[in-house]
Write an enzyme that holds these catalytic residues in place. Structure first.
Site, PDB file in Angstrom:
ATOM      1  N   CYS A  49      -0.636  12.305  18.136  1.00 14.51           N
ATOM      2  CA  CYS A  49      -1.754  11.938  19.007  1.00 14.51           C
ATOM      3  C   CYS A  49      -2.299  10.592  18.569  1.00 14.51           C
ATOM      4  CB  CYS A  49      -2.891  12.968  18.937  1.00 14.51           C
ATOM      5  SG  CYS A  49      -2.440  14.661  19.353  1.00 14.51           S
ATOM      6  N   ARG A  50      -3.189  10.050  19.346  1.00 19.44           N
ATOM      7  CA  ARG A  50      -3.975   8.878  18.981  1.00 19.44           C
ATOM      8  C   ARG A  50      -5.432   9.184  19.322  1.00 19.44           C
ATOM      9  NH1 ARG A  50      -1.350   5.637  15.636  1.00 19.44           N
ATOM     10  NH2 ARG A  50      -1.138   7.804  14.965  1.00 19.44           N
TER      11      ARG A  50
END
Length: 263
Positions: free
Chosen positions: A2-3
């Site tokens: 994820c970011r």
């Protein structure tokens, strides 16, 4: 995996923070520059933000990719805020929880995100989860590792721990039960940002008195971005940013030679 991204500062539109930067979170959903695990974050996204005079944040979450949501693009153009937490998701395991599995998770004034994965999920956290009241387990928003990690941190916040202790202790407990986990956690109440770097990239940008940004990776090429060392706790406000090695927290929790273990 994820970011994610958190911001405190002068009032800005959501679009200016997430969409307009050349390497902003919007672009990181399909072209991250520093992501070590996974390549495309198209399994959901979410944005949480604070409106003036209201301590409880609003959220907008979806199960699909951020670039495919035309309603978000319109919302981001006009909604303005002084504090925000957002994430784009690359699911570790496929599930049926749809947008409920997308960060940010929320409770009261808190917003939370987890970038990473718990090794050996779900078996690895079977014992750790016993510390939670049954009601907390039944109230989980989603059946994924991030939701459980959030429940563990939230239980500590409700018990009176400060944000740094709550996230630090949660990371140490989960890492002990599930070695090899990646536990970059991000938490805000609209006034402070608390984060951990544990197994993945984390950066911060600080302009004291104006803004503080903590993110998985820089959204532009400003030379003032600084990387956070692995196994570090970040505590940020609009005024300053403090980095604390997480190993120091582990030493604080260890009993002295003649001290009874803490319970």
């Amino acid at each position: 995996m994820c970011r994610h991204f958190a911001y405190l500062g002068d009032e800005e539109s959501i679009g200016r923070l997430l969409v307009e930067p050349p390497h902003g979170l919007y672009r990181q959903s399909w072209a991250p520059r520093r992501q070590r695990y996974g390549t495309v974050n198209a399994d959901g996204f979410g944005v949480g933000w604070y409106a003036p005079g209201d301590p409880a944040p609003a959220r907008y979450r979806r199960a699909g990719p951020i670039w495919a949501d035309l309603s978000f693009a319109d919302l981001a153009r006009v909604v303005r805020t002084r504090a925000l937490l957002a994430a784009v998701r690359d699911a570790t395991l496929a599930g049926a929880d749809a947008e409920a599995a997308a960060a940010p998770f929320a409770s009261g004034r808190w917003l939370f995100s987890h970038n990473g994965a718990v090794a050996g999920w779900p078996d690895a956290l079977a014992e750790v989860s016993r510390a939670l009241p049954p009601r907390d387990l039944l109230a989980l928003e989603a059946r994924n590792d991030s939701a459980l990690v959030w429940a563990l941190a939230l239980a500590r916040l409700r018990a009176g721990d400060d944000p740094g202790q709550a996230l630090g202790d949660t990371v140490l407990d989960v890492a002990s039960a599930a070695p090899g986990s990646r536990l970059n956690l991000l938490l805000t109440d609209g006034e402070t940002i608390t984060a951990t770097a544990w197994g993945d990239t984390l950066w911060y940008l600080a302009e004291p008195g104006r803004r503080a940004v903590v993110a998985s990776e820089p959204y532009d090429d400003d030379p003032r971005w600084l990387t956070v060392p692995d196994r570090t706790l970040v505590s940020a406000s609009r005024e300053d940013v403090l980095l604390t090695p997480l190993k120091d927290l582990a030493e604080d929790l260890a009993p002295a030679p003649n001290e009874e273990p803490r319970t």
